[in-house]
Design an enzyme around this catalytic site. Structure first.
Site, PDB file in Angstrom:
ATOM      1  N   GLY A   1      -0.608   7.874   1.245  1.00 13.37           N
ATOM      2  CA  GLY A   1      -0.804   7.891   2.681  1.00 13.37           C
ATOM      3  C   GLY A   1       0.368   7.401   3.500  1.00 13.37           C
ATOM      4  CB  ILE A   2       0.386   5.236   6.554  1.00 11.67           C
ATOM      5  CG1 ILE A   2      -0.690   6.029   7.316  1.00 11.67           C
ATOM      6  CG2 ILE A   2       1.433   4.682   7.506  1.00 11.67           C
ATOM      7  CD1 ILE A   2      -0.174   7.230   8.055  1.00 11.67           C
ATOM      8  N   GLY A   3       1.687   4.435   3.809  1.00 15.56           N
ATOM      9  CA  GLY A   3       2.637   3.585   3.102  1.00 15.56           C
ATOM     10  C   GLY A   3       3.657   4.377   2.309  1.00 15.56           C
TER      11      GLY A   3
ATOM     12  CE1 TYR B   1     -10.001  -0.429   8.855  1.00  7.33           C
ATOM     13  CE2 TYR B   1     -10.718   0.487  10.955  1.00  7.33           C
ATOM     14  CZ  TYR B   1      -9.767   0.381   9.948  1.00  7.33           C
ATOM     15  OH  TYR B   1      -8.585   1.072  10.057  1.00  7.33           O
TER      16      TYR B   1
ATOM     17  CB  SER C   1      -7.031   0.575  13.026  1.00  8.92           C
ATOM     18  OG  SER C   1      -8.016   1.547  13.285  1.00  8.92           O
TER      19      SER C   1
ATOM     20  N   GLY D   1       0.803  -1.215   0.000  1.00 12.38           N
ATOM     21  CA  GLY D   1       0.000   0.000   0.000  1.00 12.38           C
ATOM     22  C   GLY D   1       0.831   1.257   0.000  1.00 12.38           C
ATOM     23  CB  ALA D   2       4.313   1.859  -0.946  1.00 14.74           C
ATOM     24  CG  ASN D   3      -1.239   3.092  -3.631  1.00 15.29           C
ATOM     25  OD1 ASN D   3      -1.162   1.979  -3.112  1.00 15.29           O
ATOM     26  ND2 ASN D   3      -2.338   3.848  -3.557  1.00 15.29           N
TER      27      ASN D   3
END
Length: 316
Positions: free
Chosen positions: A26-28, A176, A151, A22-24
């Site tokens: 936000g946090i990633g 979630y 989370s 998920g590095a595309n």
């Protein structure tokens, strides 16, 4: 542990290799940038090649000479997870020092993965569970660390046999919470098994508090509620930037004092913001019987067992 940790405390990481899912955005994306700046060869594992290329080029511009790679990974498709793990092996030269299981989805309307799992549980937990297993040989080639991002929402979750995929009815927030609780239980059981097997692996967890990312917009958009997505954007006024939310993840990933089993989050205002420090788990997240039951169910669902006792380094 100290609560004064900052990005300045990230050690030099030259000669190491890392994968961030998920590095595309936000946090990633922030975690990947910090790791690259510290000298780590970093693989961006992204669902969208186009967005991954944009982030890769932004990182290269911010850190000239950076060794940053891109692999397409769809955690909602176990075939994609398996194929991505093979490609990652080719990018890290046979050993992986750090895996950051960061990618996730939140509060979606009921959707299912390619393999038929409820989307949030399938993406946030099962996809990462399988990815860790497929990368076990690389992680087992030397001392390594697996960081899984949970989370504050894990407190909403329950691990109930026969209801992992919302078979008894769907509530987007409970689903979630279940997936984020699963992240913590997976971390605890992975760390326990690594210790039992005598493996030099530290399994660690972190959460970003309340951070301004794109995570909260997918659900409203998929539901066709544009107003809700706009409201979510307004709520960013009350959140910390993604660069601050990345710090607990980075501490879990790089702090030399980490030995395994720790959980980090922001230190102030109910763990919503502030410098990274040890975070609190719910009672359900500390239940070893639930951790074992979840592990066994996840093996059955994915066909992958990431038990460190079974890891063999790839042939040179």
């Amino acid at each position: 542990m100290t609560t004064s940790w900052s990005a300045l405390d990230i050690p030099r990481l030259g000669g190491t290799s890392a994968v961030v899912t998920g590095a595309n955005s936000g946090i990633g994306a922030e975690v990947a940038l910090y790791l690259v700046r510290a000298g780590a060869r970093t693989v961006l594992a992204c669902r969208s090649r186009e967005r991954g290329v944009l982030v890769r080029e932004r990182i290269r511009a911010a850190a000239p000479g950076a060794d940053v790679r891109l692999v397409v990974l769809d955690l909602a498709d176990l075939k994609s997870v398996r194929e991505a793990a093979v490609r990652i092996g080719g990018e890290v030269d046979g050993h992986l020092d750090l895996l950051v299981n960061n990618a996730g989805v939140m509060a979606l309307p009921l959707r299912h993965t390619v393999d038929g799992f409820e989307m949030q549980f399938g993406t946030n937990h099962l996809g990462h569970f399988a990815l860790t297993g497929h990368l076990g040989g690389l992680l087992g080639a030397g001392p390594s660390r697996v960081v899984t991002v949970s989370s504050l929402g894990h407190r909403l979750g329950r691990i109930e046999p026969g209801n992992l995929n919302s078979e008894r009815g769907y509530d987007k927030w409970r689903a979630y919470g279940r997936s984020k609780l699963a992240n913590l239980l997976f971390t605890a059981e992975l760390d326990r098994r690594a210790r039992a097997a005598g493996r030099p692996l530290a399994a660690v967890a972190a959460h970003p508090g309340l951070s301004s990312t794109e995570l909260g917009q997918a659900g409203p958009k998929m539901s066709g509620r544009a107003w809700a997505a706009k409201l979510e954007r307004v709520s960013r006024l009350y959140t910390q930037p993604a660069s601050a939310g990345a710090l607990p993840v980075l501490r879990a990933a790089t702090d030399p004092a980490v030995t395994g089993g720790e959980y980090f989050g922001p230190s102030r205002l109910g763990e919503t913001r502030g410098a990274p420090a040890p975070a609190a788990r719910s009672a359900r997240a500390r239940d070893p019987e639930s951790a074992l039951a979840l592990w066994e169910a996840s093996v059955e669902l994915t066909g992958v067992d990431p038990d460190p006792a079974t890891w063999e380094a790839p042939a040179s």
